[in-house]
Design a protein around this motif. Structure first.
Motif, mmCIF file in Angstrom:
data_model
loop_
_atom_site.group_PDB
_atom_site.id
_atom_site.type_symbol
_atom_site.label_atom_id
_atom_site.label_comp_id
_atom_site.label_asym_id
_atom_site.label_seq_id
_atom_site.Cartn_x
_atom_site.Cartn_y
_atom_site.Cartn_z
ATOM 1 N N LYS A 74 6.957 -3.335 -10.219
ATOM 2 C CA LYS A 74 7.101 -3.233 -8.608
ATOM 3 C C LYS A 74 6.038 -3.252 -7.476
ATOM 4 C CE LYS A 74 11.424 -3.090 -9.937
ATOM 5 N NZ LYS A 74 12.415 -3.922 -9.781
ATOM 6 N N GLN A 75 4.686 -3.397 -8.227
ATOM 7 C CA GLN A 75 3.527 -3.775 -7.350
ATOM 8 C C GLN A 75 3.407 -2.841 -6.031
ATOM 9 O OE1 GLN A 75 1.625 -5.493 -9.106
ATOM 10 N NE2 GLN A 75 1.447 -7.534 -8.129
ATOM 11 N N HIS A 76 3.634 -1.458 -6.042
ATOM 12 C CA HIS A 76 3.250 -0.775 -5.196
ATOM 13 C C HIS A 76 1.933 -0.609 -4.589
ATOM 14 C CE1 HIS A 76 7.529 1.133 -6.042
ATOM 15 N NE2 HIS A 76 7.331 1.067 -4.759
ATOM 16 N N SER A 77 0.851 -0.780 -5.674
ATOM 17 C CA SER A 77 -0.407 -0.467 -5.322
ATOM 18 C C SER A 77 -0.934 -1.687 -4.592
ATOM 19 C CB SER A 77 -1.180 -0.909 -6.836
ATOM 20 O OG SER A 77 -2.552 -0.589 -6.492
ATOM 21 N N PHE A 78 -0.432 -2.999 -5.110
ATOM 22 C CA PHE A 78 -0.526 -4.274 -4.093
ATOM 23 C C PHE A 78 -0.064 -4.029 -2.823
ATOM 24 C CE2 PHE A 78 0.944 -8.665 -3.449
ATOM 25 C CZ PHE A 78 -0.304 -9.387 -3.261
ATOM 26 N N LEU A 79 1.131 -3.715 -2.744
ATOM 27 C CA LEU A 79 1.686 -3.451 -1.384
ATOM 28 C C LEU A 79 0.869 -2.838 -0.370
ATOM 29 C CD1 LEU A 79 4.101 -3.860 0.538
ATOM 30 C CD2 LEU A 79 5.272 -1.877 -0.573
ATOM 31 N N PHE A 83 -0.572 -3.701 3.171
ATOM 32 C CA PHE A 83 -0.210 -3.046 4.213
ATOM 33 C C PHE A 83 -1.341 -2.418 5.021
ATOM 34 C CE2 PHE A 83 1.323 0.862 6.238
ATOM 35 C CZ PHE A 83 2.095 0.347 7.279
ATOM 36 N N LYS A 84 -2.615 -1.968 4.157
ATOM 37 C CA LYS A 84 -3.695 -1.672 4.824
ATOM 38 C C LYS A 84 -4.432 -2.659 5.679
ATOM 39 C CE LYS A 84 -8.236 0.341 4.296
ATOM 40 N NZ LYS A 84 -9.341 0.671 3.312
ATOM 41 N N GLU A 85 -4.331 -4.125 5.144
ATOM 42 C CA GLU A 85 -4.769 -5.118 5.939
ATOM 43 C C GLU A 85 -3.926 -5.289 7.182
ATOM 44 O OE1 GLU A 85 -7.704 -6.735 5.554
ATOM 45 O OE2 GLU A 85 -8.231 -5.241 4.256
ATOM 46 N N TYR A 86 -2.727 -5.127 7.039
ATOM 47 C CA TYR A 86 -1.869 -5.739 8.034
ATOM 48 C C TYR A 86 -2.050 -4.441 9.381
ATOM 49 C CZ TYR A 86 2.596 -5.946 10.683
ATOM 50 O OH TYR A 86 3.551 -6.355 11.964
ATOM 51 N N LEU A 87 -2.228 -3.312 8.721
ATOM 52 C CA LEU A 87 -2.349 -2.357 10.003
ATOM 53 C C LEU A 87 -3.586 -2.572 10.783
ATOM 54 C CD1 LEU A 87 -1.974 0.975 7.871
ATOM 55 C CD2 LEU A 87 -0.722 0.360 9.872
ATOM 56 N N LYS A 88 -4.519 -3.537 10.463
ATOM 57 C CA LYS A 88 -5.551 -4.092 11.136
ATOM 58 C C LYS A 88 -4.846 -4.748 12.383
ATOM 59 C CE LYS A 88 -9.044 -4.418 7.576
ATOM 60 N NZ LYS A 88 -9.946 -5.341 6.891
ATOM 61 N N TYR A 89 -3.869 -5.672 12.284
ATOM 62 C CA TYR A 89 -3.256 -6.301 13.299
ATOM 63 C C TYR A 89 -1.974 -5.473 14.070
ATOM 64 C CZ TYR A 89 -5.550 -9.710 10.684
ATOM 65 O OH TYR A 89 -6.360 -10.613 10.000
#
Length: 162
Positions: A74-79, A83-89
């Protein structure tokens, strides 16, 4: 004879095409059945959305969610990385993770290690997924593979009622 597909492809390590390639295809009857989604549960209401967003403290945030068992596929680690990158925006964004599983503690540790604890909400296994989906702004499905992702259909029912 009837063709029976494994219920959970992730656990068996197969996909529908993988299974089909290895099954003899002689005298197989295929029966179509309706999906087991109760579409009446997935009707959007602004009142329900507002109540849940208030309960989860999401009133002034972009609310993103994923509904999945906490397992490798389910790739939670990837998510969490994305998401950490998205928080920059969008520093006010919140990620709601709905579900439970063997890797839940691993993901909680990762969220802590990358310092985004205040932006990720672990909601556990829930019986009110339809209502939660209606309170979200965005649904993500980062799985490695899915046969037919019911959660995506459920979210589509919320945002695109018929």
């Amino acid at each position: 004879s009837w063709m029976v597909m494994p219920y959970n492809y992730e656990e068996s390590g197969t996909s529908a095409s993988y299974t089909m390639e290895r099954m003899p295809m002689t005298d197989i009857a295929i029966r179509w059945t309706n999906n087991a989604i109760d579409i009446e549960r997935y009707s959007y209401t602004a009142q329900s959305r507002d109540i849940i967003r208030k309960q989860l403290k999401l009133e002034n945030n972009t609310a993103i969610c994923a509904v999945a068992r906490f397992v490798e596929s389910k790739q939670h680690s990837f998510l969490i990385d994305i998401f950490k990158e998205y928080l920059k925006y969008d520093s006010k964004a919140k990620l709601a993770l709905i579900g439970s599983g063997e890797l839940e503690d691993v993901i909680k540790t990762k969220v802590n290690d990358v310092h985004i604890n205040d932006s990720v909400i672990f909601l556990g296994a829930r019986s009110d997924v339809a209502e939660l989906l209606g309170a979200m702004d965005c649904f993500v499905l980062p799985s490695l593979f899915e046969g037919f992702p019911l959660t995506a259909v459920e979210y589509a029912l919320i945002i695109c009622p018929f």
